[in-house]
Scaffold this motif. Structure first.
Motif, PDB file in Angstrom:
ATOM      1  N   TYR A 109      44.659  29.142  52.263  1.00  0.00           N
ATOM      2  CA  TYR A 109      43.391  29.843  51.684  1.00  0.00           C
ATOM      3  C   TYR A 109      42.704  28.927  51.773  1.00  0.00           C
ATOM      4  CZ  TYR A 109      48.086  32.799  49.818  1.00  0.00           C
ATOM      5  OH  TYR A 109      48.571  33.534  50.198  1.00  0.00           O
ATOM      6  N   GLU A 110      42.134  27.778  51.908  1.00  0.00           N
ATOM      7  CA  GLU A 110      41.602  26.539  51.957  1.00  0.00           C
ATOM      8  C   GLU A 110      40.182  27.202  50.506  1.00  0.00           C
ATOM      9  OE1 GLU A 110      38.740  28.357  55.301  1.00  0.00           O
ATOM     10  OE2 GLU A 110      39.465  27.231  56.566  1.00  0.00           O
ATOM     11  N   VAL A 139      42.192  35.739  46.544  1.00  0.00           N
ATOM     12  CA  VAL A 139      41.043  35.064  46.708  1.00  0.00           C
ATOM     13  C   VAL A 139      39.805  35.822  46.423  1.00  0.00           C
ATOM     14  CG1 VAL A 139      39.345  33.626  48.552  1.00  0.00           C
ATOM     15  CG2 VAL A 139      42.042  33.736  48.707  1.00  0.00           C
ATOM     16  N   PHE A 140      38.977  34.486  45.620  1.00  0.00           N
ATOM     17  CA  PHE A 140      37.740  35.073  45.177  1.00  0.00           C
ATOM     18  C   PHE A 140      36.859  34.036  45.524  1.00  0.00           C
ATOM     19  CE2 PHE A 140      41.622  35.524  41.820  1.00  0.00           C
ATOM     20  CZ  PHE A 140      41.255  37.169  41.930  1.00  0.00           C
ATOM     21  N   THR A 141      35.932  34.194  45.403  1.00  0.00           N
ATOM     22  CA  THR A 141      34.674  33.990  45.880  1.00  0.00           C
ATOM     23  C   THR A 141      33.682  34.018  45.084  1.00  0.00           C
ATOM     24  OG1 THR A 141      34.264  35.379  47.805  1.00  0.00           O
ATOM     25  CG2 THR A 141      35.403  33.839  48.554  1.00  0.00           C
ATOM     26  N   ARG A 147      35.567  38.799  38.902  1.00  0.00           N
ATOM     27  CA  ARG A 147      36.782  39.712  37.741  1.00  0.00           C
ATOM     28  C   ARG A 147      37.473  38.206  36.738  1.00  0.00           C
ATOM     29  NH1 ARG A 147      40.325  41.275  42.834  1.00  0.00           N
ATOM     30  NH2 ARG A 147      41.486  41.881  40.593  1.00  0.00           N
ATOM     31  N   VAL A 148      37.190  36.963  37.837  1.00  0.00           N
ATOM     32  CA  VAL A 148      38.060  35.953  37.402  1.00  0.00           C
ATOM     33  C   VAL A 148      36.706  35.529  35.902  1.00  0.00           C
ATOM     34  CG1 VAL A 148      37.972  33.563  37.152  1.00  0.00           C
ATOM     35  CG2 VAL A 148      39.186  34.900  39.517  1.00  0.00           C
ATOM     36  N   TYR A 149      36.317  35.476  35.969  1.00  0.00           N
ATOM     37  CA  TYR A 149      34.855  35.144  34.762  1.00  0.00           C
ATOM     38  C   TYR A 149      35.576  36.110  33.383  1.00  0.00           C
ATOM     39  CZ  TYR A 149      31.819  32.775  37.796  1.00  0.00           C
ATOM     40  OH  TYR A 149      31.047  31.385  38.340  1.00  0.00           O
ATOM     41  N   GLU A 150      35.054  37.323  33.847  1.00  0.00           N
ATOM     42  CA  GLU A 150      35.722  38.491  32.690  1.00  0.00           C
ATOM     43  C   GLU A 150      37.100  38.430  32.272  1.00  0.00           C
ATOM     44  OE1 GLU A 150      33.981  42.453  34.686  1.00  0.00           O
ATOM     45  OE2 GLU A 150      35.752  42.021  35.308  1.00  0.00           O
ATOM     46  N   ARG A 151      38.063  37.479  32.611  1.00  0.00           N
ATOM     47  CA  ARG A 151      39.481  37.565  32.090  1.00  0.00           C
ATOM     48  C   ARG A 151      38.778  35.967  31.624  1.00  0.00           C
ATOM     49  NH1 ARG A 151      42.444  39.635  30.699  1.00  0.00           N
ATOM     50  NH2 ARG A 151      43.958  38.978  31.162  1.00  0.00           N
ATOM     51  N   ALA A 198      33.123  26.477  41.743  1.00  0.00           N
ATOM     52  CA  ALA A 198      34.747  26.286  42.540  1.00  0.00           C
ATOM     53  C   ALA A 198      34.259  27.416  43.993  1.00  0.00           C
ATOM     54  CB  ALA A 198      35.931  27.835  42.032  1.00  0.00           C
ATOM     55  N   GLU A 199      33.784  27.470  45.051  1.00  0.00           N
ATOM     56  CA  GLU A 199      33.149  28.338  45.866  1.00  0.00           C
ATOM     57  C   GLU A 199      34.849  28.941  45.912  1.00  0.00           C
ATOM     58  OE1 GLU A 199      31.999  25.853  49.196  1.00  0.00           O
ATOM     59  OE2 GLU A 199      30.047  25.716  48.276  1.00  0.00           O
ATOM     60  N   ARG A 200      36.070  28.470  45.822  1.00  0.00           N
ATOM     61  CA  ARG A 200      37.062  29.361  47.236  1.00  0.00           C
ATOM     62  C   ARG A 200      38.208  28.762  45.722  1.00  0.00           C
ATOM     63  NH1 ARG A 200      37.117  31.609  51.051  1.00  0.00           N
ATOM     64  NH2 ARG A 200      39.435  31.802  51.681  1.00  0.00           N
ATOM     65  N   ILE A 201      38.385  30.728  45.271  1.00  0.00           N
ATOM     66  CA  ILE A 201      39.627  30.390  43.955  1.00  0.00           C
ATOM     67  C   ILE A 201      40.860  31.168  44.286  1.00  0.00           C
ATOM     68  CG2 ILE A 201      40.196  30.519  41.215  1.00  0.00           C
ATOM     69  CD1 ILE A 201      37.299  30.485  40.565  1.00  0.00           C
ATOM     70  N   VAL A 202      41.849  31.187  44.305  1.00  0.00           N
ATOM     71  CA  VAL A 202      43.079  31.533  45.071  1.00  0.00           C
ATOM     72  C   VAL A 202      44.104  31.564  43.584  1.00  0.00           C
ATOM     73  CG1 VAL A 202      44.347  29.551  45.774  1.00  0.00           C
ATOM     74  CG2 VAL A 202      44.699  31.965  46.578  1.00  0.00           C
ATOM     75  N   TYR A 203      44.937  32.597  43.815  1.00  0.00           N
ATOM     76  CA  TYR A 203      46.276  33.216  42.673  1.00  0.00           C
ATOM     77  C   TYR A 203      46.820  33.146  42.839  1.00  0.00           C
ATOM     78  CZ  TYR A 203      47.726  34.892  38.728  1.00  0.00           C
ATOM     79  OH  TYR A 203      49.085  34.989  37.604  1.00  0.00           O
ATOM     80  N   LEU A 204      48.108  32.362  42.368  1.00  0.00           N
ATOM     81  CA  LEU A 204      49.597  32.454  42.743  1.00  0.00           C
ATOM     82  C   LEU A 204      50.594  33.566  41.206  1.00  0.00           C
ATOM     83  CD1 LEU A 204      50.401  28.653  44.129  1.00  0.00           C
ATOM     84  CD2 LEU A 204      49.189  30.828  45.769  1.00  0.00           C
ATOM     85  N   ASP A 205      50.941  34.496  41.907  1.00  0.00           N
ATOM     86  CA  ASP A 205      52.254  34.735  40.951  1.00  0.00           C
ATOM     87  C   ASP A 205      53.120  33.871  41.156  1.00  0.00           C
ATOM     88  OD1 ASP A 205      52.929  36.689  39.764  1.00  0.00           O
ATOM     89  OD2 ASP A 205      53.493  38.045  40.691  1.00  0.00           O
ATOM     90  N   GLU A 206      53.006  32.663  40.980  1.00  0.00           N
ATOM     91  CA  GLU A 206      54.514  31.914  40.440  1.00  0.00           C
ATOM     92  C   GLU A 206      54.003  31.239  39.442  1.00  0.00           C
ATOM     93  OE1 GLU A 206      56.564  30.362  43.839  1.00  0.00           O
ATOM     94  OE2 GLU A 206      54.682  30.928  45.597  1.00  0.00           O
ATOM     95  N   ALA A 207      55.496  30.963  38.685  1.00  0.00           N
ATOM     96  CA  ALA A 207      55.432  30.414  37.699  1.00  0.00           C
ATOM     97  C   ALA A 207      55.852  28.837  37.570  1.00  0.00           C
ATOM     98  CB  ALA A 207      56.301  31.393  36.292  1.00  0.00           C
TER      99      ALA A 207
END
Length: 342
Positions: A109-110, A139-141, A147-151, A198-207
């Motif tokens: 996801y760079e 991915v969040f740019t 949306r990340v900031y809201e959480r 951060a310019e590119r944030i990726v979320y992984l649905d894995e613990a």
């Protein structure tokens, strides 16, 4: 790609072996491990040295007088040499392939920041995964990072231990010593610049991270410095809220609700503090009821995200009905199911 794994250590001899083993047995070995012993009084420092002797090329051990979690993490950050930094608390542990999964996500996801889930583990072995915040691989740019900031403002994603962060996103040179009093919210305090730049944030649905939760070890004491810590961190959050372009009605509603949730935690700590007399408990609640931090949040929140009982408690707090709150506390403490079985 090279990782720096940072572990602050303080009086955790019971769990430290599992923590370090989970790191040293990773399926990917492209990392350094930095252990900072923050003046432990048990055998934690000796355990750190045992592992350094076993893995001299990978493990760095730093011993220092007790400075608290915030400054201990800063000590570790200053020594980090990796491309990415991963934070692990010394009584927790990583999934065996955590580094491998994180590296794959960074490449695919760079990403310069990876978010992932945690699982809560009790001493009895019960494991409960945290809920998913976003879709796996989302991915969040700059176009959708709000949306990340809201959480974040809703109290989620604050922990450093669910983030793999590119080293150049960390404000390494910043002097945090003026905030050394912060004992609550230091994760959020340090996460704010990382998430902002951060310019590119990726979320992984894995613990990938296992957080140890032991109800028997929770001390029912009240830390009077908790409120000051919260106010310090929230003042920083307000500054970033402006940078994020969220200083609008929606942003303030999120902030006020976040504050009320923090105040709820403080009240609950006062309620459970077995060392407090009735007079001390009422004094702390009275001081809290007049704290501008609380008053502004209660008056400003148009739709408090609180359960009915907590809405009642907050209303009583705002009206200064401390004796009534104390009566409710006594009634709660007298409930049969709260009595310890002999």
């Amino acid at each position: 790609m090279y990782f720096s794994i940072l572990v602050p250590v303080y009086n955790v001899e019971r769990y430290l072996h599992q923590c370090i083993d989970s790191i040293m047995q990773q399926t990917k070995q492209n990392f350094e491990l930095i252990l900072v012993n923050d003046g432990s009084r048990d055998k934690s420092g000796e355990i750190c040295e045992e592992y350094r002797s076993k893995y001299p090329d990978q493990i760095t051990v730093i011993h220092q007088e007790n400075r608290g979690l915030l400054l201990t993490r800063r000590t570790a950050i200053a020594r980090a040499r990796g491309d990415f930094v991963i934070f692990v608390d010394s009584d927790d542990y990583l999934r065996g392939d955590a580094l491998e999964v994180i590296e794959q996500a960074i490449n695919r996801y760079e990403a310069d920041l990876v978010l992932y889930k945690y699982a809560r583990v009790t001493d009895e072995g019960r494991v409960t995964e945290s809920k998913a915040e976003f879709f796996h691989g989302e991915v969040f740019t700059k176009d959708n990072k709000k949306r990340v900031y809201e959480r974040i403002m809703e109290g989620a994603l604050n922990s450093l231990c669910i983030k793999a962060v590119k080293l150049n996103l960390i404000d390494v040179e910043r002097d945090y010593s003026v905030m050394s009093h912060v004992s609550d919210g230091e994760d959020l305090l340090q996460s704010l610049p990382m998430l902002t730049y951060a310019e590119r944030i990726v979320y992984l649905d894995e613990a990938l991270y296992f957080y140890r939760y032991n109800t028997a070890s929770i001390m029912h004491t009240f830390n009077p410095g908790k409120v000051e810590s919260i106010i310090t961190v929230e003042s920083q959050l307000m500054q970033y809220m402006v940078k994020w372009g969220m200083d609008d009605a929606h942003g303030w509603e999120l902030l006020y609700n976040h504050r009320l949730q923090l105040i709820q935690a403080v009240i609950w700590q006062i309620v459970l503090a077995t060392e407090l007399s009735d007079g001390e408990r009422m004094r702390y609640l009275h001081e809290l009821s007049g704290e501008p931090f609380f008053v502004e949040a209660y008056d400003g929140a148009t739709d408090p995200v609180l359960k009915p009982v907590w809405r009642l408690v907050m209303l009583l707090m705002r009206k200064g009905r401390i004796k009534t709150i104390n009566m409710l506390i006594k009634a709660y403490q007298a409930l049969p199911y709260r009595k310890t079985k002999k």
